[in-house]
Design a protein around this motif. Structure first.
Motif, PDB file in Angstrom:
ATOM      1  N   ALA A  15       0.839  -1.205   0.000  1.00  0.00           N
ATOM      2  CA  ALA A  15       0.000   0.000   0.000  1.00  0.00           C
ATOM      3  C   ALA A  15       0.869   1.249   0.000  1.00  0.00           C
ATOM      4  CB  ALA A  15      -0.928  -0.022   1.214  1.00  0.00           C
ATOM      5  N   LYS A  16       1.913   1.247   0.852  1.00  0.00           N
ATOM      6  CA  LYS A  16       2.774   2.428   0.946  1.00  0.00           C
ATOM      7  C   LYS A  16       3.510   2.665  -0.362  1.00  0.00           C
ATOM      8  CE  LYS A  16       6.357   4.476   3.860  1.00  0.00           C
ATOM      9  NZ  LYS A  16       7.209   4.290   5.069  1.00  0.00           N
ATOM     10  N   PHE A  17       4.057   1.575  -0.952  1.00  0.00           N
ATOM     11  CA  PHE A  17       4.786   1.753  -2.201  1.00  0.00           C
ATOM     12  C   PHE A  17       3.839   2.112  -3.341  1.00  0.00           C
ATOM     13  CE2 PHE A  17       6.680  -0.121  -6.117  1.00  0.00           C
ATOM     14  CZ  PHE A  17       7.687   0.814  -6.265  1.00  0.00           C
ATOM     15  N   GLN A 325      -8.193  -1.298  -5.348  1.00  0.00           N
ATOM     16  CA  GLN A 325      -7.194  -1.597  -4.328  1.00  0.00           C
ATOM     17  C   GLN A 325      -7.539  -0.917  -3.003  1.00  0.00           C
ATOM     18  OE1 GLN A 325      -3.269  -0.282  -5.352  1.00  0.00           O
ATOM     19  NE2 GLN A 325      -2.311  -1.138  -3.540  1.00  0.00           N
ATOM     20  N   LEU A 326      -7.955   0.355  -3.070  1.00  0.00           N
ATOM     21  CA  LEU A 326      -8.315   1.088  -1.864  1.00  0.00           C
ATOM     22  C   LEU A 326      -9.539   0.475  -1.188  1.00  0.00           C
ATOM     23  CD1 LEU A 326      -7.759   4.775  -3.044  1.00  0.00           C
ATOM     24  CD2 LEU A 326      -6.383   3.488  -1.406  1.00  0.00           C
ATOM     25  N   GLU A 327     -10.514   0.022  -2.001  1.00  0.00           N
ATOM     26  CA  GLU A 327     -11.698  -0.620  -1.420  1.00  0.00           C
ATOM     27  C   GLU A 327     -11.317  -1.910  -0.702  1.00  0.00           C
ATOM     28  OE1 GLU A 327     -14.288  -1.132  -4.727  1.00  0.00           O
ATOM     29  OE2 GLU A 327     -14.990   0.959  -4.732  1.00  0.00           O
ATOM     30  N   ASP A 328     -10.412  -2.700  -1.317  1.00  0.00           N
ATOM     31  CA  ASP A 328      -9.959  -3.936  -0.670  1.00  0.00           C
ATOM     32  C   ASP A 328      -9.228  -3.631   0.633  1.00  0.00           C
ATOM     33  OD1 ASP A 328     -11.022  -5.299  -2.799  1.00  0.00           O
ATOM     34  OD2 ASP A 328      -9.111  -5.568  -3.844  1.00  0.00           O
ATOM     35  N   GLU A 329      -8.365  -2.597   0.605  1.00  0.00           N
ATOM     36  CA  GLU A 329      -7.631  -2.228   1.810  1.00  0.00           C
ATOM     37  C   GLU A 329      -8.576  -1.748   2.896  1.00  0.00           C
ATOM     38  OE1 GLU A 329      -4.853   0.672   0.535  1.00  0.00           O
ATOM     39  OE2 GLU A 329      -3.585  -0.737  -0.562  1.00  0.00           O
ATOM     40  N   GLN A 330      -9.625  -1.010   2.497  1.00  0.00           N
ATOM     41  CA  GLN A 330     -10.590  -0.509   3.469  1.00  0.00           C
ATOM     42  C   GLN A 330     -11.321  -1.653   4.156  1.00  0.00           C
ATOM     43  OE1 GLN A 330     -10.943   2.548   4.493  1.00  0.00           O
ATOM     44  NE2 GLN A 330     -12.560   2.026   5.928  1.00  0.00           N
TER      45      GLN A 330
END
Length: 718
Positions: A15-17, A325-330
């Protein structure tokens, strides 16, 4: 747990990279950070990116971490037979070498051996399908080691992000080059505008070219004879010649302007885009006498438009991928936060039980003592004091039941639901538990100075208050004073950084007379995992989660402390003036239940003999026919003997393979109109039951009046 920690660490690095790869405009920073961050994910301090040069054979160590000064930016290796690089290119898959001593497929390079490399894993960095790779991203280890499937999956995702970043910068370079060429073309255009930048040409009324600018001949290499009349169209791209002829004939017939973009062949064989424009000159009678036209070089503009279209398509794809990707991370973050909240609640319960156990034993002592005195009076034939002792036992039992129910409710894992709350009632409901948990050496005072309501999650608010009480108790090992206060405050204007916005707030303060907090620790108390307690006495997450909870609820938290004086923690929540949410309460007059039964048949199932005996005797006394069973097997056996069954009164947790919920489902197959009243003392039992008009639940411990009221209400519901 180590696997979960590794996966979580790798997801955080991805996520950071990923954010850096999408946001940064510095390619060197991205590549350097790629090499640095991968060490956090795979727990190694050696990594490098080798860029494939234009000859498709040479790899240049462009970026890296952990290497000697003579490697990064200096070493070049050839992808020749026996090299790891040719093996990577040939397999087109991640290459894993777990031990240099056991490697037989290829030879390690000298610079790897000189730096102590014993094992490595690499992946090709691609930009898109079908394109040559940008290079190889490699993670090295100074000791032999295995690389797990999760490590490989992580590196694949990592290389995809790196490839996307390199592709983005490659497109940026094309864009910049195109923009540079466009700016240069525009500069020439501005200069040439004063010198007639367009190539003028003329044609007769029949459409035959009779003159053209000399620059035409310089560009096409055609002679005058090869250009005149309509031969100039032969310089166009073959596919464009049909369009030229059709539109030119149409303009001649209608006298409408001729305007077309075509590709014209240069004398070198290359093609460029031109705009060919022509207008008809009319005589006095309105008839065409001649055509005047221009030819304009628009190749740079067309190329830029094409590059912009390609860039827009790429950008839309990247945005869609990033959004997913953001939805999965959320979703992952929400699951983790839920587990952390439950962990904090259970830690609070554990901290509270020591103090509560002492008072709980006192309550049991009161119950047991009262019952013994009652038995002594009965044995002696003295019945005049029985009512008093019975009242003492009932009072102590009710207080113990309320305390147990409070602990079970608090420890239960529940979803977060903001609701309209009266902070006074919340604090008053916790007061008994707080007093018992802090012990007799700490004086507890509660002060309620406002009736305003707030909107937040009840579970989180109770968790926050109990965590603060535990911290205050630990700060007063020798005893002291604990003040709990609910008040109202009005913020007129914002005067300081991060201050509350103007408005009305409810403040909930927890003040202790304990040891206080040093200024150095005070600045860090909201940091996750920071704690001043000994190892094993606290996770360091309590205050950080309180901080996050108040922020999510639109408020803030403030801490004031002085060493040797004490600490005050204040939670601020915006006042919510919404009308209160009224809940319907089903009340039944218990005085009318003394003989409410009409010989309805009740099947009573509970493995606790005392509960069966007590409930059976009472229900039989008030007019019900009660059949007892100890488990689901005996219950089904008894039910098979019945022609009619009105109510199943069953514990949720029963011995054997079938619990109360499954038993009810089984019996409803024979008695479709069966009504069910579940009783449970299990903290999570209520989550197993779907309550409706024919199904209710009663939580242990319960009074006999409650039991008869629920039975009467359920049996008399249509």
């Amino acid at each position: 747990m180590k696997i979960e920690d590794t996966l979580l660490r790798q997801r955080k690095v991805l996520a950071k990279f990923g954010e850096l790869a999408l946001a940064s405009d510095d390619l060197e920073q991205i590549l350097d950070e790629a090499c640095r961050l991968v060490g956090d994910a795979l727990e190694t301090n050696l990594a490098k990116f080798m860029q494939l040069e234009e000859d498709d054979v040479t790899f240049f160590v462009r970026n890296g971490v952990g290497w000697a000064p003579d490697v990064v930016g200096k070493v070049r290796v050839q992808a020749c037979e026996g090299s790891p690089e040719i093996f990577s290119l040939n397999t087109n898959a991640p290459v894993i070498s777990t031990d240099i001593a056991a490697e037989t497929r290829f030879r390690y390079h000298d610079f790897q051996k000189n730096n102590g490399v014993k094992a490595f894993v690499n992946v090709l960095v691609h930009g898109a399908n079908g394109e040559r790779p940008f290079g190889i991203f490699e993670v090295d280890s100074r000791r032999p080691r295995q690389f797990t499937d999760s490590d490989i999956d992580f590196l694949r995702g990592y290389s995809n992000l790196l490839g996307a970043a390199l592709k983005r910068f490659k497109n940026f370079d094309v864009m910049r080059e195109t923009e540079k060429r466009l700016r240069e073309s525009e500069r020439h255009y501005r200069i040439a505008a004063e010198l007639n930048p367009l190539w003028p040409w003329t044609a007769d009324k029949g459409g035959n070219l009779i003159s053209i600018d000399p620059r035409w001949y310089e560009y096409t290499g055609l002679s005058l004879e090869q250009t005149l009349e309509r031969q100039w169209a032969n310089a166009a791209y073959e596919a464009d010649q049909v369009s030229i002829a059709a539109l030119w004939d149409q303009s001649l017939a209608t006298l409408q302007p001729f305007d077309l973009q075509v590709r014209l062949r240069k004398h070198t064989g290359d093609y460029r885009w031109f705009r060919v424009l022509a207008l008809c000159s009319l005589d006095v009678a309105g008839k065409c006498e001649q055509w005047y036209g221009t030819i304009e070089d628009i190749d740079d503009r067309v190329q830029l438009e094409s590059a912009l279209r390609d860039w827009n398509v790429l950008l839309e794809v990247r945005i869609a991928e990033r959004t997913q990707q953001l939805e999965d991370e959320q979703r992952e973050r929400a699951v983790t936060e839920s587990k952390l909240r439950q962990s904090q609640k259970m830690e609070a319960v554990g901290q509270l039980t020591g103090g509560i156990a002492h008072d709980f034993n006192n309550l049991l002592a009161g119950i047991i003592g009262s019952l013994e005195l009652m038995q002594r009076r009965i044995d002696a034939g003295r019945y005049n004091d029985l009512t008093r002792y019975n009242a003492i036992a009932m009072t102590s039992a009710s207080r113990a039941a309320a305390l147990t129910q409070r602990l079970l409710t608090f420890s239960r894992q529940q979803s977060l639901t903001p609701e309209l709350l009266d902070p006074r009632k919340v604090l008053a409901g916790l007061e008994e538990m707080i007093r018992r948990s802090v012990g007799p050496s700490i004086t507890v005072e509660c002060s309620f100075r406002t009736t305003d309501r707030i909107r937040c999650d009840l579970n989180q608010l109770e968790n926050a208050l109990l965590n603060l009480v535990i911290n205050a108790r630990d700060a007063m090992p020798g005893g002291g004073r604990l003040d709990l206060q609910v008040d109202r405050c009005v913020i007129v204007e914002t005067l300081a950084e991060n201050a509350l916005p103007p408005g009305s707030y409810v403040s909930i303060s927890v003040t202790d007379s304990g040891t206080g907090i040093s200024p150095q620790d005070l600045s860090r108390i909201f940091d996750p995992f920071f704690t001043t307690k000994k190892i094993g006495e606290g996770t360091g997450l309590g205050l950080s989660m309180i901080y996050g909870f108040t922020q999510q609820s639109g408020g803030q938290v403030r801490v004031h402390s002085s060493l040797g004086v004490g600490t005050t923690v204040t939670l601020y929540f915006p006042v919510d003036d919404s009308p209160p949410e009224h809940k319907e309460v089903d009340l039944v007059d218990t005085q009318k239940l003394e003989s409410s039964g009409k010989n309805e048949t009740i099947l009573l199932v509970d493995d606790e003999a005392a509960i069966r005996q007590m409930a059976s005797e009472l229900l039989s006394e008030i007019g019900y026919r009660v059949i007892e069973a100890v488990d689901s097997v005996s219950a089904i056996s008894e039910a098979q003997k019945l022609e009619h069954l009105d109510l199943l009164l069953s514990d949720v947790g029963l011995p054997g393979l079938m619990n109360g919920v499954s038993l009810a489902a089984e019996l409803k197959g024979k008695f479709p109109q069966l009504k069910v009243l579940f009783i449970t003392g299990f903290a999570g039992g209520s989550r197993l039951v779907s309550v409706d008009s024919t199904t209710r639940i009663l939580t242990k411990p319960f009074s006999l009046n409650e039991l008869t009221s629920r039975v009467h209400s359920l049996l008399n519901t249509p």
